[in-house]
Scaffold this motif. Sequence first.
Motif, PDB file in Angstrom:
ATOM      1  N   THR A 562       0.821  -1.211   0.000  1.00  0.00           N
ATOM      2  CA  THR A 562       0.000   0.000   0.000  1.00  0.00           C
ATOM      3  C   THR A 562       0.851   1.254   0.000  1.00  0.00           C
ATOM      4  N   LEU A 563       2.165   1.087   0.122  1.00  0.00           N
ATOM      5  CA  LEU A 563       3.028   2.269   0.096  1.00  0.00           C
ATOM      6  C   LEU A 563       4.228   2.027  -0.807  1.00  0.00           C
ATOM      7  N   VAL A 564       4.466   2.998  -1.685  1.00  0.00           N
ATOM      8  CA  VAL A 564       5.684   2.982  -2.480  1.00  0.00           C
ATOM      9  C   VAL A 564       6.420   4.278  -2.188  1.00  0.00           C
ATOM     10  N   GLY A 565       7.682   4.184  -1.820  1.00  0.00           N
ATOM     11  CA  GLY A 565       8.470   5.382  -1.561  1.00  0.00           C
ATOM     12  C   GLY A 565       9.606   5.486  -2.559  1.00  0.00           C
ATOM     13  N   VAL A 566       9.797   6.682  -3.130  1.00  0.00           N
ATOM     14  CA  VAL A 566      10.927   6.913  -4.026  1.00  0.00           C
ATOM     15  C   VAL A 566      11.915   7.785  -3.266  1.00  0.00           C
ATOM     16  N   ILE A 567      13.097   7.248  -3.005  1.00  0.00           N
ATOM     17  CA  ILE A 567      14.051   7.943  -2.131  1.00  0.00           C
ATOM     18  C   ILE A 567      14.627   9.190  -2.794  1.00  0.00           C
ATOM     19  N   ALA A 568      14.940   9.116  -4.055  1.00  0.00           N
ATOM     20  CA  ALA A 568      15.513  10.267  -4.756  1.00  0.00           C
ATOM     21  C   ALA A 568      15.078  10.262  -6.209  1.00  0.00           C
ATOM     22  N   ALA A 569      14.082  11.089  -6.518  1.00  0.00           N
ATOM     23  CA  ALA A 569      13.551  11.095  -7.877  1.00  0.00           C
ATOM     24  C   ALA A 569      14.462  11.834  -8.836  1.00  0.00           C
ATOM     25  N   ASP A 570      15.418  12.582  -8.289  1.00  0.00           N
ATOM     26  CA  ASP A 570      16.228  13.437  -9.158  1.00  0.00           C
ATOM     27  C   ASP A 570      17.308  12.687  -9.921  1.00  0.00           C
ATOM     28  N   LEU A 571      17.615  11.478  -9.465  1.00  0.00           N
ATOM     29  CA  LEU A 571      18.744  10.767 -10.051  1.00  0.00           C
ATOM     30  C   LEU A 571      18.679  10.688 -11.560  1.00  0.00           C
ATOM     31  N   SER A 572      17.526  10.220 -12.070  1.00  0.00           N
ATOM     32  CA  SER A 572      17.446  10.035 -13.521  1.00  0.00           C
ATOM     33  C   SER A 572      17.205  11.360 -14.235  1.00  0.00           C
ATOM     34  N   LEU A 573      16.732  12.349 -13.456  1.00  0.00           N
ATOM     35  CA  LEU A 573      16.392  13.634 -14.055  1.00  0.00           C
ATOM     36  C   LEU A 573      17.624  14.394 -14.523  1.00  0.00           C
ATOM     37  N   HIS A 574      18.707  14.236 -13.805  1.00  0.00           N
ATOM     38  CA  HIS A 574      19.880  15.035 -14.127  1.00  0.00           C
ATOM     39  C   HIS A 574      20.886  14.301 -14.987  1.00  0.00           C
ATOM     40  N   MET A 575      20.430  13.198 -15.593  1.00  0.00           N
ATOM     41  CA  MET A 575      21.299  12.542 -16.546  1.00  0.00           C
ATOM     42  C   MET A 575      21.446  13.464 -17.748  1.00  0.00           C
ATOM     43  N   PRO A 576      22.666  13.580 -18.289  1.00  0.00           N
ATOM     44  CA  PRO A 576      22.856  14.465 -19.434  1.00  0.00           C
ATOM     45  C   PRO A 576      22.345  13.807 -20.700  1.00  0.00           C
ATOM     46  N   ASP A 577      21.037  13.735 -20.843  1.00  0.00           N
ATOM     47  CA  ASP A 577      20.447  13.000 -21.957  1.00  0.00           C
ATOM     48  C   ASP A 577      19.105  13.646 -22.270  1.00  0.00           C
ATOM     49  N   PHE A 578      18.810  13.798 -23.549  1.00  0.00           N
ATOM     50  CA  PHE A 578      17.566  14.486 -23.870  1.00  0.00           C
ATOM     51  C   PHE A 578      16.337  13.685 -23.452  1.00  0.00           C
ATOM     52  N   ARG A 579      16.518  12.398 -23.151  1.00  0.00           N
ATOM     53  CA  ARG A 579      15.375  11.603 -22.713  1.00  0.00           C
ATOM     54  C   ARG A 579      15.233  11.570 -21.186  1.00  0.00           C
ATOM     55  N   ALA A 580      16.028  12.365 -20.466  1.00  0.00           N
ATOM     56  CA  ALA A 580      16.011  12.302 -19.002  1.00  0.00           C
ATOM     57  C   ALA A 580      14.608  12.533 -18.442  1.00  0.00           C
ATOM     58  N   GLY A 581      13.912  13.536 -18.982  1.00  0.00           N
ATOM     59  CA  GLY A 581      12.569  13.841 -18.491  1.00  0.00           C
ATOM     60  C   GLY A 581      11.624  12.682 -18.750  1.00  0.00           C
ATOM     61  N   GLU A 582      11.663  12.159 -19.968  1.00  0.00           N
ATOM     62  CA  GLU A 582      10.801  11.042 -20.343  1.00  0.00           C
ATOM     63  C   GLU A 582      11.063   9.841 -19.441  1.00  0.00           C
ATOM     64  N   ARG A 583      12.341   9.574 -19.196  1.00  0.00           N
ATOM     65  CA  ARG A 583      12.685   8.421 -18.374  1.00  0.00           C
ATOM     66  C   ARG A 583      12.197   8.565 -16.954  1.00  0.00           C
ATOM     67  N   THR A 584      12.354   9.763 -16.407  1.00  0.00           N
ATOM     68  CA  THR A 584      11.929  10.001 -15.036  1.00  0.00           C
ATOM     69  C   THR A 584      10.418   9.820 -14.927  1.00  0.00           C
TER      70      THR A 584
END
Length: 738
Positions: A562-584
């Motif tokens: 009943t609970l899902v926790g994401v510890i750090a959502a920023d990890l995939s966001l700051h990848m130097p890749d144009f798909r970073a947003g899509e992946r996150t």
Amino acid sequence: MSRVARVVVDLSLDREFDYLVPSALSDALQVGSRVEVPFGRRTVSGYVVSFVEASSFPNLKPIKAMIGKKPLVEENILNLARWIADYYVAPVELAVRTVLPSAVRQTSARFKEVNIVSLTEQASDLEQVAALRRKAAVQGKVIDALAAGPVPLPELTAKLGAVSAAVRALERKGFVTVGSRVLRRRADAGHEVLPTQPLELMPEQASALELIRQSVDTGDPKVVLLFGVTGSGKTEVYLQAIDHVLKKGQGCIVLVPEISLTPQTVDRFRSRFGDTVAVLHSELSSGERHDEWHRVHEGSARIAIGPRSAVFAPMKNLGLIVVDEEHEHSYKQEEAPRYNARDVAVMRGHREGCAVVLGSATPSLESHSNAQRGKYALARMAHRVDHRQMPGMRIVDMRQEMEKERRLNVLSSDLYEAIRARLDRTEQTILFLNRRGFATSLVCPSCGAVARCENCSVSMTYHKPTHRLLCHICGAGQPVPDCCPNPDCRDPAFKYSGIGTQRVEDVLHKTFPKARIERMDSDTMTKKDSYRKVLNAFRGGQIDILLGTQMIAKGLDFPSVTLVGVIAADLSLHMPDFRAGERTFQLLTQVAGRAGRGDLVGEVIVQTFTPFHPAIQAARTLDYDGFLDQELEYRRELGYPPYGHLVCITLRGAQEELVKLTGTTFAKRLQEKLDPSVRLGGPTPAPLAKAHGEFRYQLILRAPQTKQITAPLKDVLRDFKWPDAVAWSVDVDASSLM
Ligand code: ADP
Ligand code: ZN
């Protein structure tokens, strides 16, 4: 003039050798034929990968013989390999090799045969048997052991001790027969599943199924994009579509991302279709892989399920290919030929006139745009089965959290409270962090020096259980240094910075000492059955908190989470890749989808330093379309997919100047041949600027059509003189630009 055949020998030398084709074989020999060839003083077996007009080697030897009448690669698969070589700019030999698993290619891999012992008519003659028993007690025991039916000889031996002499005697006297039978090796032997019946479909499922059935039943089927939220019952739709296809006498291929090819996924198919399911998985032993592949080849298995390479399954009369989680990046092979199995599936479907279903809760922008343009048919399922609610998502701003607490905690107070509440109610929690190890870097508090890998441009990750530093790129390891490596500093104090799953596990144990916690990442999942074990324990309620990397993000269906926790959502966001947003966006949606799949409502808590990022906000509000609008605008401006195709050329070598210079020369040569509509950027250092001791530079090309790039590229590659010290690779429709 006699032809020359290029042969791959079964010695894992990873290269081809040229042989003359003797005229006696010239008609029969095909690409894919297995052959015997002289190799040094020996004769070895191999198979033909191509024919060439002439060889650059003198004194070629002729092929000795052909093994078997039919080649293992059928024409259709071979043509698919050719298409891959052409489209992805890869050597055809490599592509042909890719379509045949090594377990099948190597002639050393064979069927395993066993001797099966069975009773004859004569063994039911009680008088004769009684007479036998008086003289030979052991033989009598063998007869007893066979009473219930034939038994393989090794099994008899295991049960009764050395009995082969007794069996031979019985055979001579006419009490038993010994026949050989192919023994199927299977990884899931002994693991039985309960059969399931088709469920009554929800209205959205029913219309999706209808669309797929129509596609299956036409001669010229359209690709169907099955866009259904997590928990909308996509798998049930696949199962019923497959059932329809099987009833028509056709076969199916089901592709799933490597990471979600879990026992749970396989069981869902096996429990509906039983033994007609073949699993083609790299985790299987080579004997198992060999046998499963041949079951498909011979037609005794009509459903092949596996990761990307299963798209080459030798299934005949193919009616349907399902690509589950079609947006997944693991469908892209990161070594030559760099094919995307989803796109190969669409191509195979097109060539073989079979239907293709691409399923996802977060379709790739490419597939979505194909659906928008009417190239694909769209089936949308916006609701969860039984109108279960989508879990609510709360975003925790870690900047505020840090200000409030005056330090950065692994668990925010919101996430802490939420876990606490689950433990009190004996509900389950999944925690996600896409980074293994304890700390991502070791920093000197005095001078700021960071422990870095000598071979790669990344910092070393600290692994607590072994108390060592590890490079996650090249695998190099070293003990933790006693003091700062900077000779002017030598401060003995080190600070661990950046969190990994080991650190979260530590914190969890300290914070919730009574909770049963299990960590699932590639450091803990080292045994073949560890995955099944942990997941079974989680399902059985023996684990309260399951913590892990992307291994736990996909496909798991546990009703009491009943609970899902994401510890750090920023990890995939700051990848130097144009798909970073899509992946996150995709990752958050997938992870969140693990919550609230049963009768209880689920909750998702996401910790981030960038709470207002559009990808995070879109995941929170389940706003795929909103996310799409923003993302598409930016892609259109830059000519990125889906508005164009992208090719990435990487050059690497130990001498940085040489790599860069070669890149510049190559770019110049290429530029001369390119149409003005093609954009060429670089050479620039790759985001991962150095790996395995080699400097890496990239050229990025973008154009409306792939051919506009690859045709001139092949021209230049044909006679470009590469320095020995520079290696290069071409990645068409690159998925990651690291
Ligand atoms: P998805 O793949 O879209 O995330 P699943 O196929 O895993 O969804 O389905 C979610 C859950 O709903 C599963 O436990 C499945 O057994 C159940 N389910 C699917 N379809 C139905 C249905 N028509 N009626 C009842 N339960 C269903
Ligand atoms: Zn390294």
